[in-house]
Design a protein around this motif. Sequence first.
Motif, PDB file in Angstrom:
ATOM      1  N   TYR A  91       0.852  -1.179   0.000  1.00 18.68           N
ATOM      2  CA  TYR A  91       0.000   0.000   0.000  1.00 18.68           C
ATOM      3  C   TYR A  91       0.893   1.235   0.000  1.00 18.68           C
ATOM      4  CZ  TYR A  91       0.775  -0.574   5.013  1.00 18.68           C
ATOM      5  OH  TYR A  91       1.306  -0.780   6.243  1.00 18.68           O
ATOM      6  N   TYR A 130      -4.651   0.802  -1.067  1.00 21.17           N
ATOM      7  CA  TYR A 130      -3.954  -0.429  -1.404  1.00 21.17           C
ATOM      8  C   TYR A 130      -3.904  -0.576  -2.919  1.00 21.17           C
ATOM      9  CZ  TYR A 130      -4.555  -1.545   3.488  1.00 21.17           C
ATOM     10  OH  TYR A 130      -4.525  -1.515   4.862  1.00 21.17           O
ATOM     11  N   MET A 181      -6.448  -8.657   0.927  1.00 24.84           N
ATOM     12  CA  MET A 181      -6.633  -8.134   2.280  1.00 24.84           C
ATOM     13  C   MET A 181      -5.286  -8.086   2.990  1.00 24.84           C
ATOM     14  SD  MET A 181     -10.141  -9.796   3.826  1.00 24.84           S
ATOM     15  CE  MET A 181      -9.567 -11.491   3.734  1.00 24.84           C
ATOM     16  N   ASN A 182      -5.169  -7.129   3.885  1.00 24.57           N
ATOM     17  CA  ASN A 182      -3.961  -7.047   4.702  1.00 24.57           C
ATOM     18  C   ASN A 182      -4.219  -7.840   5.985  1.00 24.57           C
ATOM     19  OD1 ASN A 182      -1.812  -6.421   6.323  1.00 24.57           O
ATOM     20  ND2 ASN A 182      -1.825  -4.229   5.865  1.00 24.57           N
ATOM     21  N   TYR A 183      -3.689  -9.041   6.044  1.00 20.11           N
ATOM     22  CA  TYR A 183      -3.979  -9.924   7.167  1.00 20.11           C
ATOM     23  C   TYR A 183      -3.318  -9.468   8.469  1.00 20.11           C
ATOM     24  CZ  TYR A 183      -6.281 -13.119   3.993  1.00 20.11           C
ATOM     25  OH  TYR A 183      -7.147 -13.671   3.086  1.00 20.11           O
ATOM     26  N   ARG A 238      -3.911  -6.560   9.537  1.00 17.01           N
ATOM     27  CA  ARG A 238      -4.915  -5.646  10.085  1.00 17.01           C
ATOM     28  C   ARG A 238      -6.264  -6.319  10.309  1.00 17.01           C
ATOM     29  NH1 ARG A 238      -3.717  -0.104   9.847  1.00 17.01           N
ATOM     30  NH2 ARG A 238      -5.960   0.305   9.961  1.00 17.01           N
ATOM     31  N   VAL A 239      -6.562  -7.336   9.535  1.00 16.80           N
ATOM     32  CA  VAL A 239      -7.858  -7.998   9.651  1.00 16.80           C
ATOM     33  C   VAL A 239      -7.893  -8.860  10.908  1.00 16.80           C
ATOM     34  CG1 VAL A 239      -9.478  -9.596   8.542  1.00 16.80           C
ATOM     35  CG2 VAL A 239      -8.133  -8.003   7.152  1.00 16.80           C
ATOM     36  N   ASN A 260     -12.642  -6.113  15.669  1.00 17.64           N
ATOM     37  CA  ASN A 260     -11.185  -6.069  15.697  1.00 17.64           C
ATOM     38  C   ASN A 260     -10.783  -5.709  17.119  1.00 17.64           C
ATOM     39  OD1 ASN A 260      -8.307  -5.174  15.300  1.00 17.64           O
ATOM     40  ND2 ASN A 260      -8.844  -5.654  13.172  1.00 17.64           N
ATOM     41  N   HIS A 309     -10.658  -4.509   0.801  1.00 22.29           N
ATOM     42  CA  HIS A 309     -10.134  -4.012   2.076  1.00 22.29           C
ATOM     43  C   HIS A 309     -11.227  -3.597   3.049  1.00 22.29           C
ATOM     44  CE1 HIS A 309      -6.246  -4.243   0.208  1.00 22.29           C
ATOM     45  NE2 HIS A 309      -6.671  -3.495  -0.789  1.00 22.29           N
ATOM     46  N   ASP A 315     -10.231  -4.432   6.630  1.00 20.92           N
ATOM     47  CA  ASP A 315      -8.865  -4.075   7.010  1.00 20.92           C
ATOM     48  C   ASP A 315      -8.793  -3.099   8.185  1.00 20.92           C
ATOM     49  OD1 ASP A 315      -8.091  -5.692   4.971  1.00 20.92           O
ATOM     50  OD2 ASP A 315      -6.930  -4.185   3.890  1.00 20.92           O
ATOM     51  N   ASN A 337     -10.405   5.314   4.435  1.00 24.87           N
ATOM     52  CA  ASN A 337     -10.947   4.577   3.298  1.00 24.87           C
ATOM     53  C   ASN A 337     -11.548   5.549   2.293  1.00 24.87           C
ATOM     54  OD1 ASN A 337     -12.192   2.831   1.529  1.00 24.87           O
ATOM     55  ND2 ASN A 337     -13.178   1.607   3.100  1.00 24.87           N
TER      56      ASN A 337
END
Length: 540
Positions: free
Chosen positions: A18, A37, A47-49, A51-52, A296, A523, A526, A533
Amino acid sequence: MDDEMNSMPGHAFDQSDYMNVSQKTSTPEIVPAQKIYVEDDLKKDHMNYDRVDEEVAKYASNVAIYISSEENARLKAKVDKRVLSIMIFTYFLQALDKGTLSFASIMGIQKDTHLVGQQFSWLTTCIYVAVLIVEYPTNRLIQRLPIAKYLGCSIILWGITLALHAVARDFATLVALRTLLGIFEAVCQPSFVYLSSMWYKRDEQAATVSYWYMMNGGQQIVGGLLAYCFTLIKSPPSSLKSWQAIFICYGSFSVLWGVFVLIFMPDSPMRAKCFSEVDKKLMIERVRSNQTGVQNKRFRKEQMFEALLDPQTWCYCLIAICTTLPTSGLGAFANIIISGFHFSVLQTQLLAMVLGAYIIIMLLSSMWLVKKTKQNLLIMGIFVIPSFVGTIVLMTVQNTNKGTQVGLLLSYYLVLSFWAAQTLGMSMITRNVAGQTKKSVVVAANFISWATGNAIGPQVFLAYDSPRYLIAFSTHMGCYVLLVIVIAFLRFWLMSQNKKKDRLQAELTATGVAGVLDEDMVHAFDDLTDRENVNFRYVY
């Protein structure tokens, strides 16, 4: 769906996945930490794992999955049956428990516990002072703990506390019990805000919040009827006074309901053992388009600062104060005010049922208008107008005959129309705030403001100002004026933010930045905030 990738919540990607574009735009104040991203030469967007949330990553697809309207309706029906029904009845029970003091006020509790002056007002105020103190820790616990289990335990504890009101013999004991009640009940509304955003799509959330919030009116209807029945208990010959019996009954039932919630309510779509694995995945995908995430548990300090610097946060706080300050006073003193129009005790209990029906009509009609017009803030403003009219009548007309008695009662009902603004304001938080830490801060700030308004509300009803309470109603008029100003500003602000995001997105697309549109909502989970966003748009 890439099932192998979905089973790797710990999969990490480097920072080249990103880029920060805040330095490339002329409007950095709109997206101060904007991360878009993009595709690189080696792999597709993903996806950014890092952050998820791990539980979400196990069920979420890499890209949006199409869900037919029939399948969506089937999934929503399952959620309604298992989650919404429990939220509605839980909120009804909490509203009934809170309203018990108002009904008990004309059953003799003030005389039996030797309350004088403003002491009755403090029995409502102390609940919200307790909420003020515990609200932020409660929101942090909601973010980190299994939400249904936390809620169920809190219901059991507030039920026990409510039942113990029956043994109170003085003001000090009642204050202690009411304070504990506030601590245990503090979890209810914020947890429902989280659950509404977790299980429902953005276009469903206004209705969802309205359904459980209208139980304030439901408790007036059922509570009025039950209070009428309890009023018929005479002591002697009964060993229990009517107000003692109502506290014991409601408290005991709340304990049983808390046990039910512990057993039957799922903590999240990922932990819902009552649903199949396929349905769990589809329920996650169903809310992907919200772009506000599901859960999260990681605390992000930068999101906390963003929440505190966002004008949106403070607008919601002012809406909460301007609506709850009148609500709490009118709620705590509802039966005292109505009886002040020279109705008997039994008539007052029954007239509370009409008030509840009016509240439900107001909330349902405002929800329907929002669904039809897509104009949240305009509808909020419109529903404040009857409150001006009703309050002016209450302040200027004296009760001199049967006609003015009925007119004042109808005006009192009319005042409660502003409740629609309170409900819609709460639903806008679920739809307009993204990022779990940011949401927890905004929700906490909102309910701290909610508690502040509720704490102050009963205090403006001064004993020496009864039965007309001109000081209280003058204060309410000031709240309505400020509420209209805040609604107008928030509408202007959100419209301007959407327009600036449109321009930013167009500029980035024109410069050839890939992945800006994120049409597949890669995302969405994310844990990006609404500002970070670029694809997020506010509802207003």
